[in-house]
Scaffold this motif. Structure first.
Motif, PDB file in Angstrom:
ATOM      1  N   ALA A 177       0.857  -1.189   0.000  1.00 29.76           N
ATOM      2  CA  ALA A 177       0.000   0.000   0.000  1.00 29.76           C
ATOM      3  C   ALA A 177       0.893   1.239   0.000  1.00 29.76           C
ATOM      4  O   ALA A 177       1.917   1.272   0.684  1.00 29.76           O
ATOM      5  N   MET A 178       0.487   2.275  -0.747  1.00 27.68           N
ATOM      6  CA  MET A 178       1.345   3.450  -0.916  1.00 27.68           C
ATOM      7  C   MET A 178       0.551   4.749  -0.934  1.00 27.68           C
ATOM      8  O   MET A 178      -0.612   4.769  -1.353  1.00 27.68           O
ATOM      9  N   MET A 179       1.219   5.805  -0.512  1.00 25.99           N
ATOM     10  CA  MET A 179       0.691   7.161  -0.636  1.00 25.99           C
ATOM     11  C   MET A 179       1.835   8.153  -0.456  1.00 25.99           C
ATOM     12  O   MET A 179       2.910   7.804   0.037  1.00 25.99           O
ATOM     13  N   ILE A 180       1.602   9.393  -0.869  1.00 23.60           N
ATOM     14  CA  ILE A 180       2.568  10.486  -0.683  1.00 23.60           C
ATOM     15  C   ILE A 180       1.832  11.670  -0.074  1.00 23.60           C
ATOM     16  O   ILE A 180       0.748  12.042  -0.525  1.00 23.60           O
ATOM     17  N   HIS A 181       2.450  12.266   0.944  1.00 24.58           N
ATOM     18  CA  HIS A 181       1.841  13.364   1.689  1.00 24.58           C
ATOM     19  C   HIS A 181       2.539  14.683   1.351  1.00 24.58           C
ATOM     20  O   HIS A 181       3.766  14.746   1.344  1.00 24.58           O
ATOM     21  N   PRO A 182       1.791  15.746   1.085  1.00 23.51           N
ATOM     22  CA  PRO A 182       2.402  17.054   0.859  1.00 23.51           C
ATOM     23  C   PRO A 182       3.171  17.524   2.080  1.00 23.51           C
ATOM     24  O   PRO A 182       2.811  17.232   3.220  1.00 23.51           O
ATOM     25  N   SER A 183       4.245  18.280   1.853  1.00 28.19           N
ATOM     26  CA  SER A 183       5.106  18.710   2.940  1.00 28.19           C
ATOM     27  C   SER A 183       5.905  19.934   2.496  1.00 28.19           C
ATOM     28  O   SER A 183       5.691  20.476   1.404  1.00 28.19           O
ATOM     29  N   THR A 184       6.823  20.349   3.358  1.00 26.14           N
ATOM     30  CA  THR A 184       7.748  21.428   3.011  1.00 26.14           C
ATOM     31  C   THR A 184       9.101  20.872   2.602  1.00 26.14           C
ATOM     32  O   THR A 184      10.073  21.620   2.490  1.00 26.14           O
ATOM     33  N   GLU A 185       9.155  19.564   2.389  1.00 22.30           N
ATOM     34  CA  GLU A 185      10.399  18.912   1.967  1.00 22.30           C
ATOM     35  C   GLU A 185      10.072  17.597   1.275  1.00 22.30           C
ATOM     36  O   GLU A 185       9.004  17.015   1.475  1.00 22.30           O
ATOM     37  N   ASP A 186      10.996  17.159   0.437  1.00 21.74           N
ATOM     38  CA  ASP A 186      10.914  15.817  -0.134  1.00 21.74           C
ATOM     39  C   ASP A 186      11.571  14.861   0.856  1.00 21.74           C
ATOM     40  O   ASP A 186      12.735  15.037   1.218  1.00 21.74           O
ATOM     41  N   ARG A 187      10.845  13.855   1.276  1.00 21.52           N
ATOM     42  CA  ARG A 187      11.380  12.917   2.264  1.00 21.52           C
ATOM     43  C   ARG A 187      10.808  11.534   1.992  1.00 21.52           C
ATOM     44  O   ARG A 187       9.662  11.388   1.568  1.00 21.52           O
ATOM     45  N   LEU A 188      11.619  10.511   2.257  1.00 21.62           N
ATOM     46  CA  LEU A 188      11.217   9.139   1.962  1.00 21.62           C
ATOM     47  C   LEU A 188      10.190   8.586   2.935  1.00 21.62           C
ATOM     48  O   LEU A 188       9.532   7.588   2.647  1.00 21.62           O
ATOM     49  N   GLY A 189      10.042   9.214   4.061  1.00 18.82           N
ATOM     50  CA  GLY A 189       9.073   8.758   5.053  1.00 18.82           C
ATOM     51  C   GLY A 189       9.463   9.232   6.425  1.00 18.82           C
ATOM     52  O   GLY A 189      10.467   9.926   6.607  1.00 18.82           O
ATOM     53  N   GLY A 190       8.674   8.871   7.408  1.00 17.83           N
ATOM     54  CA  GLY A 190       8.971   9.262   8.779  1.00 17.83           C
ATOM     55  C   GLY A 190       8.177   8.440   9.765  1.00 17.83           C
ATOM     56  O   GLY A 190       7.069   7.986   9.464  1.00 17.83           O
ATOM     57  N   ARG A 191       8.764   8.232  10.905  1.00 16.23           N
ATOM     58  CA  ARG A 191       8.056   7.511  11.955  1.00 16.23           C
ATOM     59  C   ARG A 191       6.948   8.394  12.534  1.00 16.23           C
ATOM     60  O   ARG A 191       7.068   9.618  12.565  1.00 16.23           O
ATOM     61  N   THR A 192       5.894   7.752  12.977  1.00 13.16           N
ATOM     62  CA  THR A 192       4.806   8.477  13.629  1.00 13.16           C
ATOM     63  C   THR A 192       4.609   7.923  15.031  1.00 13.16           C
ATOM     64  O   THR A 192       5.136   6.860  15.385  1.00 13.16           O
ATOM     65  N   LEU A 193       3.863   8.648  15.816  1.00 14.66           N
ATOM     66  CA  LEU A 193       3.612   8.274  17.200  1.00 14.66           C
ATOM     67  C   LEU A 193       2.300   7.514  17.332  1.00 14.66           C
ATOM     68  O   LEU A 193       1.300   7.852  16.682  1.00 14.66           O
ATOM     69  N   ALA A 194       2.305   6.496  18.178  1.00 16.96           N
ATOM     70  CA  ALA A 194       1.052   5.859  18.551  1.00 16.96           C
ATOM     71  C   ALA A 194       0.232   6.862  19.357  1.00 16.96           C
ATOM     72  O   ALA A 194       0.774   7.679  20.112  1.00 16.96           O
ATOM     73  N   LEU A 195      -1.073   6.814  19.184  1.00 17.08           N
ATOM     74  CA  LEU A 195      -1.963   7.794  19.805  1.00 17.08           C
ATOM     75  C   LEU A 195      -3.154   7.097  20.446  1.00 17.08           C
ATOM     76  O   LEU A 195      -3.808   6.261  19.810  1.00 17.08           O
ATOM     77  N   ASN A 196      -3.431   7.444  21.695  1.00 17.37           N
ATOM     78  CA  ASN A 196      -4.631   6.947  22.365  1.00 17.37           C
ATOM     79  C   ASN A 196      -5.390   8.144  22.923  1.00 17.37           C
ATOM     80  O   ASN A 196      -4.893   8.838  23.820  1.00 17.37           O
ATOM     81  N   PRO A 197      -6.587   8.450  22.395  1.00 13.44           N
ATOM     82  CA  PRO A 197      -7.353   9.599  22.869  1.00 13.44           C
ATOM     83  C   PRO A 197      -8.340   9.172  23.966  1.00 13.44           C
ATOM     84  O   PRO A 197      -9.237   8.357  23.723  1.00 13.44           O
ATOM     85  N   LEU A 198      -8.186   9.713  25.162  1.00 16.21           N
ATOM     86  CA  LEU A 198      -9.024   9.325  26.291  1.00 16.21           C
ATOM     87  C   LEU A 198      -9.854  10.500  26.788  1.00 16.21           C
ATOM     88  O   LEU A 198      -9.384  11.639  26.833  1.00 16.21           O
ATOM     89  N   LYS A 199     -11.070  10.179  27.203  1.00 14.46           N
ATOM     90  CA  LYS A 199     -11.960  11.161  27.836  1.00 14.46           C
ATOM     91  C   LYS A 199     -12.221  10.713  29.267  1.00 14.46           C
ATOM     92  O   LYS A 199     -12.538   9.553  29.516  1.00 14.46           O
ATOM     93  N   PHE A 200     -12.068  11.653  30.200  1.00 12.82           N
ATOM     94  CA  PHE A 200     -12.375  11.405  31.605  1.00 12.82           C
ATOM     95  C   PHE A 200     -13.588  12.244  31.984  1.00 12.82           C
ATOM     96  O   PHE A 200     -13.588  13.469  31.789  1.00 12.82           O
ATOM     97  N   MET A 212     -14.038   6.560  32.241  1.00 16.48           N
ATOM     98  CA  MET A 212     -13.001   6.776  31.228  1.00 16.48           C
ATOM     99  C   MET A 212     -13.443   6.105  29.931  1.00 16.48           C
ATOM    100  O   MET A 212     -13.946   4.976  29.959  1.00 16.48           O
ATOM    101  N   SER A 213     -13.240   6.789  28.814  1.00 19.02           N
ATOM    102  CA  SER A 213     -13.620   6.216  27.521  1.00 19.02           C
ATOM    103  C   SER A 213     -12.659   6.684  26.434  1.00 19.02           C
ATOM    104  O   SER A 213     -11.961   7.694  26.587  1.00 19.02           O
ATOM    105  N   VAL A 214     -12.603   5.942  25.342  1.00 20.46           N
ATOM    106  CA  VAL A 214     -11.843   6.339  24.154  1.00 20.46           C
ATOM    107  C   VAL A 214     -12.796   7.143  23.279  1.00 20.46           C
ATOM    108  O   VAL A 214     -13.801   6.618  22.809  1.00 20.46           O
ATOM    109  N   TYR A 215     -12.511   8.424  23.074  1.00 22.43           N
ATOM    110  CA  TYR A 215     -13.485   9.296  22.412  1.00 22.43           C
ATOM    111  C   TYR A 215     -13.189   9.534  20.932  1.00 22.43           C
ATOM    112  O   TYR A 215     -14.036  10.064  20.211  1.00 22.43           O
TER     113      TYR A 215
END
Length: 387
Positions: A146-169, A267-270
């Motif tokens: 699977a492939m895609m290209i994202h617009p940016s301010t630089e040409d780059r081969l890719g980048g790591r992203t952060l895992a995200l957990n959104p919680l509501k209290f 607590m819930s994932v919102y």
């Protein structure tokens, strides 16, 4: 084949650019991209793809073209949700057109190579994770790459992203008159104590970990002890396992605050949790070569410091995935801004549309011509998942 791929993109470039401009002029936020879904699905049908609308998600779609001969399944992913206020400040209108054009260009040569090309519309990347929903529905189980290209301010081969957990209290207390606070239990106090405790967690968290949140509800009148309050948080880290560990510590802060204030909580994932993105260096190397073919030689390597979060992570855990970047604006332009949205319809944006579509199509062509590269990409992904 390279010449035919380039010829297709250049022949239809003005049409593809009109799609970018139409999405720019009519931005739709996540899960409301009905007009955009129709625009892109109509385009795929006109290009000879067998198309499904409302595919898995109400505003998702899929276009499929299968060659007469067997071969790998190559998927190009379209994002097309906009942001409130700034419109396409993350450039998803350009992502959609690049992937659509790449899929159509690969279709021009796939009958001779064998295999299948899919253009998949993955809505609601910003908050609600169309790719997460599709991965859970096994959309990518039989996809080889699977492939895609994202617009940016630089040409780059890719980048790591952060895992995200959104919680509501949510906090529940007892109303009382402000002059008789002893008769009440302040949900706002529970929220404030929780907010303070969670804030203190930041200094003890691992590097590349982020905790950011807001108090969504804190009461309605100053002379009423609030019986309800709520907070919404994003917890981010390098892996989901660590993020969940951090969330458990945050919940302990909430438990302590409720014990101190005499309140209870839920607590819930919102919103949709996002996995970190698994980098596939085999595919990154192919993108580097393809970028060189279109004259983009000043390409930065993979950014190994995780930043931001994206639902591409869910796809990367199922099949080898490529999430490259292409320059459409100078470094002074911020992401998620009106200036970035404007860049998608600039001459630089148009050039990125051409180059990005050709590059992705050339990567797809290489994979179809050389099945060993597909096997290598899969082996690399499998090795990472075993760790």
């Amino acid at each position: 084949m390279k010449e035919r791929i380039i010829a297709h993109v250049e022949k239809h470039l003005e049409t593809y650019m009109k799609y970018v401009e139409q999405m720019y002029a009519h931005p739709e936020i996540g899960n409301e991209e009905f007009e955009t879904m129709a625009l892109l699905a109509d385009a795929l049908e006109a290009l000879g793809f067998e198309t499904q609308r409302a595919f898995v998600c109400p505003t998702g779609f899929q276009g499929v073209y299968q060659a007469q001969k067997d071969g790998p399944v190559i998927a190009y992913l379209c994002e097309y949700d906009a942001l409130p206020e700034v419109g396409h400040g993350c450039g998803h209108n350009l992502i959609a057109a690049i992937s659509l054009a790449a899929g159509a260009a690969l279709k021009e040569v796939i009958d001779e190579l064998g295999g299948e090309v899919r253009v998949i519309g993955t809505p609601a990347e910003e908050n609600f994770g169309g790719k997460v929903t599709m991965a859970a529905a096994h959309v990518f189980d039989d996809v080889d790459v699977a492939m895609m290209i994202h617009p940016s301010t630089e040409d780059r081969l890719g980048g790591r992203t952060l895992a995200l957990n959104p919680l509501k209290f949510e906090f529940f207390g007892v109303n009382a008159h402000g002059c008789h606070p002893q008769q009440g239990r302040s949900a706002l106090d529970a929220a404030i104590l929780s907010y303070t405790g969670i804030s203190l967690l930041r200094q003890y968290a691992q590097p590349n970990t982020y905790i950011h949140g807001i108090i969504r509800n804190g009461g309605e009148a100053a002379n009423v002890i609030p019986a309800y309050a709520s907070m919404e948080y994003y917890f981010r880290g390098e892996t989901m396992a660590y993020v969940k560990e951090l969330c458990k510590r945050a919940e302990d802060c909430v438990k302590g605050a409720c014990a101190a204030s005499g309140c209870t909580y839920q607590m819930s994932v919102y919103e949709c949790p996002y996995e970190d993105n698994i980098i596939n260096y085999t595919l990154c190397d192919l993108l580097k070569e393809a970028y060189a073919e279109v004259g983009r030689t000043d390409v930065l390597p993979v950014d190994e410091v995780p930043s931001g979060s994206s639902d591409i992570g869910a796809v990367s855990y199922v099949c080898p995935s490529l999430h490259g970047y292409i320059k459409i604006a100078d470094a002074c332009v911020n992401g998620h801004s009106k200036e970035m949205a404007d860049a998608t319809i600039s001459s630089q944006g148009k050039q990125a549309l051409r180059d990005g579509a050709i590059a992705l199509a050339l990567v797809g062509c290489r994979l179809l011509k050389e099945p060993a590269l597909v096997a290598k990409a899969k082996e690399e992904q499998a090795a990472i998942l075993k760790k």
